[in-house]
Design a protein around this motif. Structure first.
Motif, PDB file in Angstrom:
ATOM      1  N   THR A   1       1.721  42.318  26.861  1.00 20.63           N
ATOM      2  CA  THR A   1       0.982  41.350  26.053  1.00 20.63           C
ATOM      3  C   THR A   1       1.891  40.252  25.510  1.00 20.63           C
ATOM      4  O   THR A   1       1.464  39.120  25.367  1.00 20.63           O
ATOM      5  CB  THR A   1       0.255  42.036  24.874  1.00 20.63           C
ATOM      6  OG1 THR A   1       1.186  42.885  24.207  1.00 20.63           O
ATOM      7  CG2 THR A   1      -0.915  42.867  25.346  1.00 20.63           C
TER       8      THR A   1
ATOM      9  N   TYR B   1      -7.410  42.763  24.772  1.00 23.62           N
ATOM     10  CA  TYR B   1      -7.363  43.373  23.451  1.00 23.62           C
ATOM     11  C   TYR B   1      -8.733  43.339  22.790  1.00 23.62           C
ATOM     12  O   TYR B   1      -9.206  44.347  22.249  1.00 23.62           O
ATOM     13  CB  TYR B   1      -6.345  42.619  22.584  1.00 23.62           C
ATOM     14  CG  TYR B   1      -6.047  43.294  21.283  1.00 23.62           C
ATOM     15  CD1 TYR B   1      -5.255  44.439  21.251  1.00 23.62           C
ATOM     16  CD2 TYR B   1      -6.559  42.799  20.091  1.00 23.62           C
ATOM     17  CE1 TYR B   1      -4.987  45.069  20.057  1.00 23.62           C
ATOM     18  CE2 TYR B   1      -6.289  43.425  18.897  1.00 23.62           C
ATOM     19  CZ  TYR B   1      -5.498  44.562  18.887  1.00 23.62           C
ATOM     20  OH  TYR B   1      -5.232  45.189  17.709  1.00 23.62           O
TER      21      TYR B   1
ATOM     22  N   ILE C   1      -4.335  49.523  25.572  1.00 23.55           N
ATOM     23  CA  ILE C   1      -3.823  48.340  24.895  1.00 23.55           C
ATOM     24  C   ILE C   1      -3.961  48.517  23.391  1.00 23.55           C
ATOM     25  O   ILE C   1      -4.992  48.964  22.912  1.00 23.55           O
ATOM     26  CB  ILE C   1      -4.616  47.089  25.317  1.00 23.55           C
ATOM     27  CG1 ILE C   1      -4.618  46.971  26.834  1.00 23.55           C
ATOM     28  CG2 ILE C   1      -4.076  45.845  24.624  1.00 23.55           C
ATOM     29  CD1 ILE C   1      -3.614  46.050  27.404  1.00 23.55           C
ATOM     30  N   GLY C   2      -2.933  48.124  22.680  1.00 21.04           N
ATOM     31  CA  GLY C   2      -3.006  48.167  21.231  1.00 21.04           C
ATOM     32  C   GLY C   2      -2.184  49.297  20.664  1.00 21.04           C
ATOM     33  O   GLY C   2      -2.160  50.395  21.197  1.00 21.04           O
TER      34      GLY C   2
ATOM     35  N   ARG D   1     -10.543  49.334  16.200  1.00 23.50           N
ATOM     36  CA  ARG D   1      -9.100  49.138  16.089  1.00 23.50           C
ATOM     37  C   ARG D   1      -8.655  49.399  14.660  1.00 23.50           C
ATOM     38  O   ARG D   1      -9.358  49.061  13.701  1.00 23.50           O
ATOM     39  CB  ARG D   1      -8.733  47.718  16.490  1.00 23.50           C
ATOM     40  CG  ARG D   1      -9.064  47.420  17.937  1.00 23.50           C
ATOM     41  CD  ARG D   1      -7.857  46.907  18.672  1.00 23.50           C
ATOM     42  NE  ARG D   1      -8.162  46.679  20.078  1.00 23.50           N
ATOM     43  CZ  ARG D   1      -7.668  47.410  21.066  1.00 23.50           C
ATOM     44  NH1 ARG D   1      -6.844  48.411  20.794  1.00 23.50           N
ATOM     45  NH2 ARG D   1      -7.973  47.143  22.317  1.00 23.50           N
TER      46      ARG D   1
END
Ligand code: ADP
Ligand code: MG
Lengths: 354, 366
Positions: free
Chosen positions: A198, A222, A234-235, A272
């Motif tokens: 990223t 994301y 991702i993340g 998230r």
């Protein structure tokens, strides 16, 4: 510089199909990252581009020309291997000079190019050393210089940062990115580290078991992960996933009731950590662990649906371990996936319990 | 914080205080005793190996009358055995590098001095007469009277040349073929690869003597009996499997990505092999070269069976016939030939020792 295209590319090793069917276009001058867990076929794809592996099927195109059968040495591709693959018996100078030997570059010109490449990655003072006398980061730079000295039309990087320590990784990330900005060469970075992908790439190709799961900018992946796999990959900290059954517009999990819009059936909700807020409303839980992370604080909260991670701004904890809290979020930050197909349901949202 | 937690966990505090000096002294004593036992063992094992060579050399340089002059041998042993023991003991007991060197130098100086006094006056080069006297056999025989079935000897340098030729050619062929074959076996998948690897080892397991008769017939039929090339072919055939196996271990240890890197850098497969892969296995090549050469140099059975004319004699045959001709009559000359035969192997071993040690490091895996 070249535009790269995979058309229905298949790769088998014996009976094992590592890449079942790959379709991908990489634009001229682009910096893309092949991202995926270990063993998903990233290196295999890269080695097909380099000409080290022959595709078992489909077509590989450079600037519209099929290159399936073009030998590695004729492709003018620079590659940095995960192990750097420096020639141990040669000095750094000879290592960087090596690709030019086969281009029949006159000696003076070749040495000048070596100098330029070495300056570019700042290893000019190491030219007389052997690879074994270099640190990991220096070896990596030399490998970069060797890949760049032949002015490749395509630069391939196979997990170039995985053998470096954390601080070096950070600075090399910046350096590789600025090298790309400076040279404009089409670059493919292979990595299993989502942060690397990223931070460095214009576009990320997220792979899973030989298949492309999603292609997009880091933001796309994301904010709009197309599948549970991408959302989970991702993340950092990893996304919180809550699975449940939607009945009459509500998902009920262990007493907490989430109103849901635009979806029904078996669903998985993705939230998230930084989109969650500890406050007066939302679902209930008890803080079991606090991890200060500098500017942010990660709370691990035990709830009816398992441990949930909440990332709060601020450098000192306002809550303490054992505290009973409520966790809320904005509906537009929620992601709703179909549990069975693991795909994102576009436009669907859940609300925090009141 | 951690230091505070420990007393709670362990009971060390309640036990009587430990006498660290006594513990250290005991450990030191045990270590010393172990070292002495080890060195005693090494001395016991090495003496029976060192002594025969030592006798060989002493006899070659001292025997005068032909018969065994044991007095010289005993005197030389009186020097050498204590010297060896003293060497090992110095090595075992020295506390530092400096002490070790001083000790070893002192032992060596005393040994050399004692040797010069006790054995020195008896030394001479007369037994090496075969090196400069082509008809040395007559001289030796005349010294001791008539010998039955006297052999016609070629010039020793001729035999020496034959040995070099056989060992050298064999080495060149084995190294070339084994490197290429091992590289292929290491890098490429092909049908029958694993059974081929297995059979490489099985081939080496056959006692060569069992094949002497068929080999003899084969050489006879293709007309290579009593030629050096015939022997070279046979030797190459017997040496190759093991050499390939060893070399494969070395090639396996070369990471394939440096080779792939060379290919993407514009090298052809052959250029990558020569300029990137071969330099990585240099030690392996040196090792098999030395072993193959020495194997050819020592070769006795095949040359004895397949070479007949005395112009084809190798050093081993020369040695054999010298022994046969004047054995029991002139120990001195036999030993001198032995020493002459030994020297090239010895020099080669010493020069290549470093690389031979790496054979075990290079590793052999299937
Ligand atoms: N030369 C090979 N022979 C057989 N299988 C291979 C070979 N190279 C890779 N594979 C297999 O292909 C899969 C993908 O490997 P790779 O592309 O190296 O994954 P990664 O994404 O970690 O780079 C793995 O399961 C691996 O075992
Ligand atoms: Mg890989």
């Amino acid at each position: 510089m070249a535009k790269i295209e995979f058309r229905n590319v298949v790769k088998r090793f014996g009976a094992v199909e590592v890449i079942p069917d790959m379709n991908l276009v990489i634009e001229d001058g682009e910096f893309v990252a092949l991202l995926g867990p270990s063993g998903c076929g990233k290196s295999t794809s890269l080695f097909m581009l380099a000409g080290i592996y022959l595709p078992s099927g489909g077509e590989l195109l450079f600037d519209g020309h099929i290159v399936n059968e073009v030998e590695a040495r004729d492709r003018n591709v620079g590659i940095v291997f995960q192990s750097y693959a420096l020639y141990p018996h040669m000095s750094v100078r000879d290592n960087i000079l090596f690709p030019l030997r086969f281009k029949k570059t006159p000696r003076d010109e070749a040495l000048a190019k070596v100098k330029t490449a070495a300056d570019l990655v700042r290893v000019a003072e190491l030219l007389d050393r052997r690879p074994s006398e270099l640190s990991g980061g220096q070896q990596q730079r030399v490998a970069l210089a060797r890949a760049l000295v032949k002015e490749p039309q395509l630069l391939l990087l196979d997990e170039p940062l995985s053998n470096l320590d954390a601080s070096l990784r950070l600075s090399m990330r910046t350096e590789i990115k600025s090298l790309h900005a400076q040279l404009g060469v089409t670059t493919v970075l292979v990595t299993h580290d989502q942060i690397e992908a990223t931070t460095m790439a214009d576009r990320i190709i997220c792979m899973r078991a030989g298949r492309i799961e999603q292609v997009g900018t880091p933001d796309d992946l994301y904010l709009k992960p197309s599948s549970l796999f991408v959302a989970g990959f991702i993340g950092s900290p990893p996304i919180n996933l809550i699975a449940g059954e939607a009945e009459a517009g509500t998902i009920t999990v262990n007493g907490a009731r989430f109103p849901v819009e635009g979806a029904s059936g078996a669903l998985t909700v993705g939230l998230r950590a930084e989109h969650l807020r500890i406050g007066d409303t939302g679902f209930a839980g008890r803080i079991v662990q606090i991890e200060p992370m500098g500017r942010e604080i990660l709370y691990v909260v035990e709830t009816g649906m398992g441990a949930v991670r909440v990332l709060e701004q601020g450098s000192s904890a306002v809550h303490s371990t054992g505290e009973q809290v409520k966790i809320g979020f904005l509906p537009e930050n929620s992601l709703v996936f179909e549990t069975a197909r693991q795909k994102l349901i576009g436009g669907a949202h859940v609300r925090a319990p009141a | 914080m951690a230091a505070q937690a420990i007393p709670e966990l362990s009971t060390a505090a309640s036990e009587p205080p430990v006498d660290w000096d006594a513990v250290a002294a005991r450990a030191r004593g045990v270590r010393r005793a172990k070292a002495v036992v080890l060195y005693a063992f090494l001395i016991a094992v090495s003496l029976p190996i060192i002594l025969p060579y030592f006798w060989l050399v002493t006899i070659a340089f001292s025997a005068r009358t032909g018969v065994a002059e044991t007095a010289v041998l005993w005197r030389s042993m009186a020097v050498v055995v204590p010297a060896v023991v003293a060497f090992w003991l110095t090595a075992a007991l020295a506390q530092s590098r400096r002490q070790l060197w001083i000790g070893l130098t002192a032992v060596a100086a005393i040994a050399i001095f004692a040797f010069a006094v006790l054995v020195g006056p008896d030394l001479h080069l007369g037994n090496f007469i075969f090196l400069w006297e082509p008809d040395f056999a007559s001289v030796v025989r005349s010294r001791i009277g008539e010998v039955k079935g006297a052999v016609q000897f070629p010039n020793v340098w001729h035999a020496f040349g034959n040995s070099i030729l056989i060992a050298g050619t064999q080495t060149a062929i084995v190294v070339t073929v084994a490197s290429l074959a091992a590289y292929y076996l290491s890098r490429f998948q092909f049908p029958g690869r694993s059974s081929m690897l297995r059979s490489l080892l099985v081939l080496h397991a056959f006692p060569v003597l069992t094949l002497i008769v068929p080999m003899f017939l084969m050489l006879y039929w293709i007309g290579l009996l009593d030629t050096l090339s015939g022997v070279i072919l046979v030797l190459v055939a017997f040496e190759l499997p093991f050499a390939i196996f060893i070399m494969k271990g070395f090639f396996d240890a070369v990471p394939w990505d440096i080779e792939m890197s060379a290919l993407t850098d514009g090298a052809s497969r052959r250029q990558a092999f020569v300029s990137v892969v071969l330099p990585q296995v240099r030690n392996g090549i040196l090792a098999i070269a030395v072993f193959t050469f020495i194997r050819g140099w020592e070769e006795y059975i095949f040359v004895f069976t397949f070479l007949i004319r005395n112009s084809n004699w190798t050093m081993s045959l020369y040695m054999y016939w010298v022994r046969d001709d004047v054995m029991g009559v002139d120990y001195g000359v036999v030993s001198a030939v032995g020493v002459f035969y030994l020297v090239p192997s010895l020099i080669l071993y010493m020069a290549a020792q470093r690389y031979l040690m790496q054979m075990s490091i290079g590793g052999v895996k299937g």
